[in-house]
Motif scaffolding. Structure first.
Motif, PDB file in Angstrom:
ATOM      1  N   SER A 132       0.826  -1.206   0.000  1.00 29.74           N
ATOM      2  CA  SER A 132       0.000   0.000   0.000  1.00 29.74           C
ATOM      3  C   SER A 132       0.862   1.258   0.000  1.00 29.74           C
ATOM      4  O   SER A 132       0.600   2.213  -0.737  1.00 29.74           O
ATOM      5  CB  SER A 132      -0.927   0.013   1.213  1.00 29.74           C
ATOM      6  OG  SER A 132      -1.760  -1.128   1.227  1.00 29.74           O
ATOM      7  N   VAL A 133       1.890   1.280   0.834  1.00 33.59           N
ATOM      8  CA  VAL A 133       2.754   2.453   0.932  1.00 33.59           C
ATOM      9  C   VAL A 133       3.449   2.731  -0.397  1.00 33.59           C
ATOM     10  O   VAL A 133       3.613   3.885  -0.811  1.00 33.59           O
ATOM     11  CB  VAL A 133       3.796   2.251   2.052  1.00 33.59           C
ATOM     12  CG1 VAL A 133       4.877   3.323   1.984  1.00 33.59           C
ATOM     13  CG2 VAL A 133       3.113   2.287   3.411  1.00 33.59           C
ATOM     14  N   LYS A 134       3.849   1.670  -1.102  1.00 33.00           N
ATOM     15  CA  LYS A 134       4.627   1.836  -2.323  1.00 33.00           C
ATOM     16  C   LYS A 134       3.783   2.201  -3.542  1.00 33.00           C
ATOM     17  O   LYS A 134       4.223   2.958  -4.402  1.00 33.00           O
ATOM     18  CB  LYS A 134       5.407   0.547  -2.616  1.00 33.00           C
ATOM     19  CG  LYS A 134       6.559   0.303  -1.650  1.00 33.00           C
ATOM     20  CD  LYS A 134       7.275  -1.001  -1.974  1.00 33.00           C
ATOM     21  CE  LYS A 134       8.421  -1.242  -1.010  1.00 33.00           C
ATOM     22  NZ  LYS A 134       9.105  -2.537  -1.268  1.00 33.00           N
ATOM     23  N   VAL A 135       2.561   1.665  -3.634  1.00 29.82           N
ATOM     24  CA  VAL A 135       1.834   1.789  -4.908  1.00 29.82           C
ATOM     25  C   VAL A 135       0.566   2.623  -4.827  1.00 29.82           C
ATOM     26  O   VAL A 135       0.027   3.009  -5.862  1.00 29.82           O
ATOM     27  CB  VAL A 135       1.477   0.392  -5.478  1.00 29.82           C
ATOM     28  CG1 VAL A 135       2.714  -0.458  -5.633  1.00 29.82           C
ATOM     29  CG2 VAL A 135       0.454  -0.326  -4.598  1.00 29.82           C
ATOM     30  N   VAL A 136       0.059   2.897  -3.627  1.00 21.52           N
ATOM     31  CA  VAL A 136      -1.199   3.642  -3.512  1.00 21.52           C
ATOM     32  C   VAL A 136      -0.867   5.100  -3.195  1.00 21.52           C
ATOM     33  O   VAL A 136      -0.661   5.471  -2.036  1.00 21.52           O
ATOM     34  CB  VAL A 136      -2.112   3.027  -2.432  1.00 21.52           C
ATOM     35  CG1 VAL A 136      -3.430   3.783  -2.346  1.00 21.52           C
ATOM     36  CG2 VAL A 136      -2.377   1.559  -2.754  1.00 21.52           C
TER      37      VAL A 136
END
Length: 389
Positions: A132-136
């Motif tokens: 979530s942190v990387k792609v959202v």
């Protein structure tokens, strides 16, 4: 086969036996050994190959190292690379499944696994957080992630997941104008491997329906899953749990969690858990049947990604210039993230909802988040505590 190819395969075996931690850790180790030390390819070439494999369904790190083998020595070396990379972890997972079956058949308690089951939930929760942190990063991606998590949790049919991935990619594909335009987008497509990929899919489905043979049906099930997984092993977990635990009852939730925890303690591809699941699905057919189950599951999950990387790598330079392709990745990644969040919640259900188990989930998440303790050390500690306590 030249000496260079033997050295490359030896390097692949070293990676298969020493790379823990999933696709991102695998990529770091590949960079260190294959780029910096051996110079099989440049840093930019490795980054681009990894990006290509993230676009395709299937196990990202496995496809990346197979693609490297393809660039160095063509299809033959690529298939050998795949074999060397997946065999150690798949074999160990098959043996682990046989041991668990033996203990159950002889009424020997599996209570020593009681700590690593909630730890496995902690691993999935941490994976959901990291993805979530990387792609959202946009409002649209957040909305897609939340919708995906809710739908994945409440509608657990195996066919819901690929539909969500396709829908998510389609939503953000309409935002392609936000990406810079590139010229020279000519594609020279060779269709042989794509037709092979589709042909095996259709043949496996037809044979499974005609013969009702469990090994054939297992192969089809895993081949289908391997064709629809974007985002690596963490995204595979909710699909397998839904299909093989809740839908087909090939193994229990506790068994699945135990297998996932063991897979986290092993080097090599996370997809090796399929060897464990296929093995237990065939437990009524003796050890030979169980090993056959591991074999067809492992081949089934890895083969489609291999066909697709062989197909796409030949025209990747042109394909990546299309803005629609780049834009769709945002939606696919956001939906994948939501699916992993739902998986963390679903995987907690089979565990007794006690303060101790919930605390173990939180402690595992915290240790992964705030320390650098390797995953194998955590899992082995959980096993040791299970034996001692």
């Amino acid at each position: 086969m030249s000496l260079r190819y033997y050295i490359f395969l030896k390097d692949v075996l070293i990676l298969a036996l020493t790379t823990f931690g999933g696709a991102q850790a695998h990529f770091a180790m590949m960079f260190k050994l294959l780029v910096e030390k051996r110079r099989y390819l440049t840093e930019q070439e490795l980054i681009e190959l990894n990006a290509l494999c993230q676009i395709l369904p299937g196990p990202t790190s496995t496809q990346t190292i197979t693609a490297i083998g393809f660039r160095i020595g063509g299809a033959n070396l690529a298939y050998l690379t795949l074999l060397v990379w997946i065999t150690p972890a798949a074999f160990i997972m098959a043996i682990a499944a046989i041991v668990i079956s033996y203990l159950q058949q002889n009424n020997i308690s599996l209570d020593f696994l009681r700590f690593i089951q909630p730890m496995a939930v902690g691993f999935v929760a941490f994976a959901a957080w990291m993805i979530s942190v990387k792609v959202v990063n946009t409002k649209v991606a957040i909305i897609l992630m939340v919708i995906s998590a809710v739908l994945s949790y409440f509608f657990r049919s195996p066919w819901v997941y690929p539909l969500l991935l396709i829908a998510g990619g389609a939503v953000t594909a309409f935002r392609f104008k936000q990406h810079p335009q590139e010229k020279d987008k000519r594609l020279n497509i060779q269709w042989a491997n794509f037709f092979l990929y589709v042909g095996v899919f259709i043949l496996a489905a037809a044979l499974g329906g005609i013969t009702s043979s469990l090994p054939v049906r297992l192969f089809e099930n895993f081949y289908r899953n391997g064709s629809m997984i974007f985002g690596g092993g963490q995204v595979l977990i909710p699909l397998m749990y839904t299909e093989f635990v809740e839908f087909k009852h090939y193994l229990t939730g506790d068994e699945f969690l135990s297998g996932y925890a063991i897979a986290q303690a092993l080097p090599g591809p996370t997809f090796s858990i399929t060897s464990f699941v296929g093995n237990l699905a065939m437990r009524q057919h003796g050890i030979a049947g169980q090993m056959l189950g591991s074999f067809v599951a492992t081949v089934g999950i890895f083969l489609p990604g291999t066909f697709l990387i062989f197909f796409v790598i030949r025209f990747w330079e042109g394909l990546k210039k299309y803005r629609v392709v780049r834009a769709s990745l945002e939606g696919i990644s956001a939906v994948s993230s939501g699916m992993v969040i739902a998986a963390a919640i679903m995987l907690y259900h089979p565990i007794d909802n006690t303060l101790l188990n919930f605390s173990i989930v939180l402690a595992t998440f915290g240790l992964l988040m705030f320390t650098r303790i390797p995953a194998p050390v955590l899992i082995l500690t959980g096993l040791l505590l299970g034996f001692v306590l």
